[in-house]
Design a protein around this motif. Sequence first.
Motif, PDB file in Angstrom:
ATOM      1  N   ASN A 111       0.823  -1.209   0.000  1.00 38.01           N
ATOM      2  CA  ASN A 111       0.000   0.000   0.000  1.00 38.01           C
ATOM      3  C   ASN A 111       0.862   1.265   0.000  1.00 38.01           C
ATOM      4  O   ASN A 111       0.536   2.222  -0.710  1.00 38.01           O
ATOM      5  CB  ASN A 111      -0.963  -0.005   1.195  1.00 38.01           C
ATOM      6  N   ARG A 112       1.934   1.284   0.760  1.00 35.96           N
ATOM      7  CA  ARG A 112       2.827   2.458   0.761  1.00 35.96           C
ATOM      8  C   ARG A 112       3.412   2.687  -0.620  1.00 35.96           C
ATOM      9  O   ARG A 112       3.488   3.819  -1.104  1.00 35.96           O
ATOM     10  CB  ARG A 112       3.936   2.279   1.788  1.00 35.96           C
ATOM     11  N   ARG A 113       3.831   1.620  -1.272  1.00 41.84           N
ATOM     12  CA  ARG A 113       4.415   1.761  -2.610  1.00 41.84           C
ATOM     13  C   ARG A 113       3.378   2.235  -3.629  1.00 41.84           C
ATOM     14  O   ARG A 113       3.676   3.067  -4.481  1.00 41.84           O
ATOM     15  CB  ARG A 113       5.047   0.442  -3.053  1.00 41.84           C
ATOM     16  N   LEU A 114       2.178   1.704  -3.528  1.00 41.47           N
ATOM     17  CA  LEU A 114       1.122   2.138  -4.447  1.00 41.47           C
ATOM     18  C   LEU A 114       0.726   3.589  -4.186  1.00 41.47           C
ATOM     19  O   LEU A 114       0.376   4.313  -5.121  1.00 41.47           O
ATOM     20  CB  LEU A 114      -0.086   1.212  -4.348  1.00 41.47           C
ATOM     21  N   ASP A 115       0.790   4.019  -2.923  1.00 47.55           N
ATOM     22  CA  ASP A 115       0.500   5.421  -2.587  1.00 47.55           C
ATOM     23  C   ASP A 115       1.443   6.381  -3.313  1.00 47.55           C
ATOM     24  O   ASP A 115       1.083   7.515  -3.608  1.00 47.55           O
ATOM     25  CB  ASP A 115       0.629   5.665  -1.080  1.00 47.55           C
ATOM     26  N   GLU A 116       2.654   5.924  -3.596  1.00 43.79           N
ATOM     27  CA  GLU A 116       3.665   6.774  -4.245  1.00 43.79           C
ATOM     28  C   GLU A 116       3.485   6.877  -5.753  1.00 43.79           C
ATOM     29  O   GLU A 116       4.140   7.682  -6.400  1.00 43.79           O
ATOM     30  CB  GLU A 116       5.064   6.239  -3.929  1.00 43.79           C
ATOM     31  N   VAL A 124      -4.388  -5.424  -4.889  1.00 42.03           N
ATOM     32  CA  VAL A 124      -4.535  -5.915  -3.519  1.00 42.03           C
ATOM     33  C   VAL A 124      -5.181  -7.304  -3.524  1.00 42.03           C
ATOM     34  O   VAL A 124      -4.764  -8.199  -2.780  1.00 42.03           O
ATOM     35  CB  VAL A 124      -5.326  -4.906  -2.656  1.00 42.03           C
ATOM     36  N   ARG A 125      -6.176  -7.514  -4.379  1.00 39.49           N
ATOM     37  CA  ARG A 125      -6.797  -8.844  -4.480  1.00 39.49           C
ATOM     38  C   ARG A 125      -5.785  -9.879  -4.961  1.00 39.49           C
ATOM     39  O   ARG A 125      -5.684 -10.978  -4.414  1.00 39.49           O
ATOM     40  CB  ARG A 125      -8.004  -8.825  -5.424  1.00 39.49           C
ATOM     41  N   LEU A 126      -5.009  -9.521  -5.995  1.00 40.69           N
ATOM     42  CA  LEU A 126      -4.001 -10.450  -6.523  1.00 40.69           C
ATOM     43  C   LEU A 126      -2.913 -10.729  -5.489  1.00 40.69           C
ATOM     44  O   LEU A 126      -2.401 -11.847  -5.405  1.00 40.69           O
ATOM     45  CB  LEU A 126      -3.398  -9.894  -7.815  1.00 40.69           C
ATOM     46  N   HIS A 127      -2.566  -9.735  -4.703  1.00 36.91           N
ATOM     47  CA  HIS A 127      -1.597  -9.925  -3.620  1.00 36.91           C
ATOM     48  C   HIS A 127      -2.136 -10.943  -2.618  1.00 36.91           C
ATOM     49  O   HIS A 127      -1.411 -11.828  -2.161  1.00 36.91           O
ATOM     50  CB  HIS A 127      -1.309  -8.580  -2.941  1.00 36.91           C
ATOM     51  N   ARG A 128      -3.405 -10.819  -2.302  1.00 35.15           N
ATOM     52  CA  ARG A 128      -4.034 -11.710  -1.327  1.00 35.15           C
ATOM     53  C   ARG A 128      -4.142 -13.141  -1.866  1.00 35.15           C
ATOM     54  O   ARG A 128      -3.821 -14.102  -1.176  1.00 35.15           O
ATOM     55  CB  ARG A 128      -5.411 -11.176  -0.944  1.00 35.15           C
ATOM     56  N   VAL A 163      -9.434   1.516  -8.973  1.00 31.30           N
ATOM     57  CA  VAL A 163      -9.817   0.227  -9.559  1.00 31.30           C
ATOM     58  C   VAL A 163      -8.597  -0.682  -9.721  1.00 31.30           C
ATOM     59  O   VAL A 163      -8.630  -1.868  -9.358  1.00 31.30           O
ATOM     60  CB  VAL A 163     -10.537   0.435 -10.915  1.00 31.30           C
ATOM     61  N   GLU A 164      -7.520  -0.140 -10.248  1.00 29.51           N
ATOM     62  CA  GLU A 164      -6.299  -0.943 -10.430  1.00 29.51           C
ATOM     63  C   GLU A 164      -5.724  -1.362  -9.074  1.00 29.51           C
ATOM     64  O   GLU A 164      -5.271  -2.499  -8.905  1.00 29.51           O
ATOM     65  CB  GLU A 164      -5.267  -0.152 -11.226  1.00 29.51           C
ATOM     66  N   ARG A 165      -5.769  -0.444  -8.136  1.00 26.42           N
ATOM     67  CA  ARG A 165      -5.233  -0.745  -6.813  1.00 26.42           C
ATOM     68  C   ARG A 165      -6.029  -1.874  -6.149  1.00 26.42           C
ATOM     69  O   ARG A 165      -5.444  -2.770  -5.528  1.00 26.42           O
ATOM     70  CB  ARG A 165      -5.260   0.508  -5.959  1.00 26.42           C
ATOM     71  N   GLU A 166      -7.337  -1.847  -6.275  1.00 26.58           N
ATOM     72  CA  GLU A 166      -8.161  -2.920  -5.708  1.00 26.58           C
ATOM     73  C   GLU A 166      -7.806  -4.264  -6.340  1.00 26.58           C
ATOM     74  O   GLU A 166      -7.752  -5.290  -5.649  1.00 26.58           O
ATOM     75  CB  GLU A 166      -9.642  -2.609  -5.892  1.00 26.58           C
ATOM     76  N   ASP A 203      -1.645   8.072 -13.309  1.00 28.20           N
ATOM     77  CA  ASP A 203      -1.516   7.458 -14.631  1.00 28.20           C
ATOM     78  C   ASP A 203      -0.535   6.282 -14.646  1.00 28.20           C
ATOM     79  O   ASP A 203      -0.338   5.649 -15.673  1.00 28.20           O
ATOM     80  CB  ASP A 203      -1.157   8.502 -15.696  1.00 28.20           C
ATOM     81  N   ASP A 204       0.091   5.965 -13.498  1.00 22.37           N
ATOM     82  CA  ASP A 204       0.920   4.761 -13.384  1.00 22.37           C
ATOM     83  C   ASP A 204       0.002   3.584 -13.069  1.00 22.37           C
ATOM     84  O   ASP A 204      -1.014   3.742 -12.385  1.00 22.37           O
ATOM     85  CB  ASP A 204       1.930   4.894 -12.240  1.00 22.37           C
ATOM     86  N   TRP A 205       0.386   2.383 -13.546  1.00 22.08           N
ATOM     87  CA  TRP A 205      -0.413   1.200 -13.242  1.00 22.08           C
ATOM     88  C   TRP A 205      -0.485   1.053 -11.718  1.00 22.08           C
ATOM     89  O   TRP A 205       0.529   1.083 -11.030  1.00 22.08           O
ATOM     90  CB  TRP A 205       0.180  -0.054 -13.882  1.00 22.08           C
ATOM     91  N   GLY A 206      -1.692   0.932 -11.217  1.00 18.80           N
ATOM     92  CA  GLY A 206      -1.918   0.807  -9.784  1.00 18.80           C
ATOM     93  C   GLY A 206      -2.146   2.136  -9.093  1.00 18.80           C
ATOM     94  O   GLY A 206      -2.369   2.183  -7.889  1.00 18.80           O
TER      95      GLY A 206
END
Length: 164
Positions: free
Chosen positions: A106-111, A128-132, A122-125, A115-118
Amino acid sequence: MAVRNYLIEGVSGTGKTSVCRELQRRGYHAINGDTELAYQGDPETGEPMDGSTHERHIWDVDKVKALVANQDEPALFFCGGSRNFPQFIGLFDGVFVLDVDLGTLNRRLDERRDDDWGGNRVERELIVRLHRTKEDIPQNGIVIDATASVAHVVDEIVRQSLMS
């Protein structure tokens, strides 16, 4: 391109691009598959498709095969994610799967920029699902704790690749 070939995979945000840059900086031959091999296509047939979706992010299998067949270098690292990895994973001498805890992810995605993937909700969700679920990455790879510094992660990948 190498006598030994390795795939470095993991969900978005685990550090594949950073690892690729660090391997290159150290003089290793590393390919960022997300920029050098990827296109939008059908994961089963490889046929190019319009639109940009995570499910259609695939690598050119013929390019992967050609790079693996060329043995000019002692080692080559392929870094990135691909939905069609089952079509070429058997070509690699080893597979490394970068993994981080959810807080680090989550910290990395916050950065990331929007326009970056994630970078968007929607992309972030999806990430996170794929991580889980781990449904989108090779299951039999060597798991590397990518919460450590990039230098440490690369040290571990190099150490493990020398052992195989």
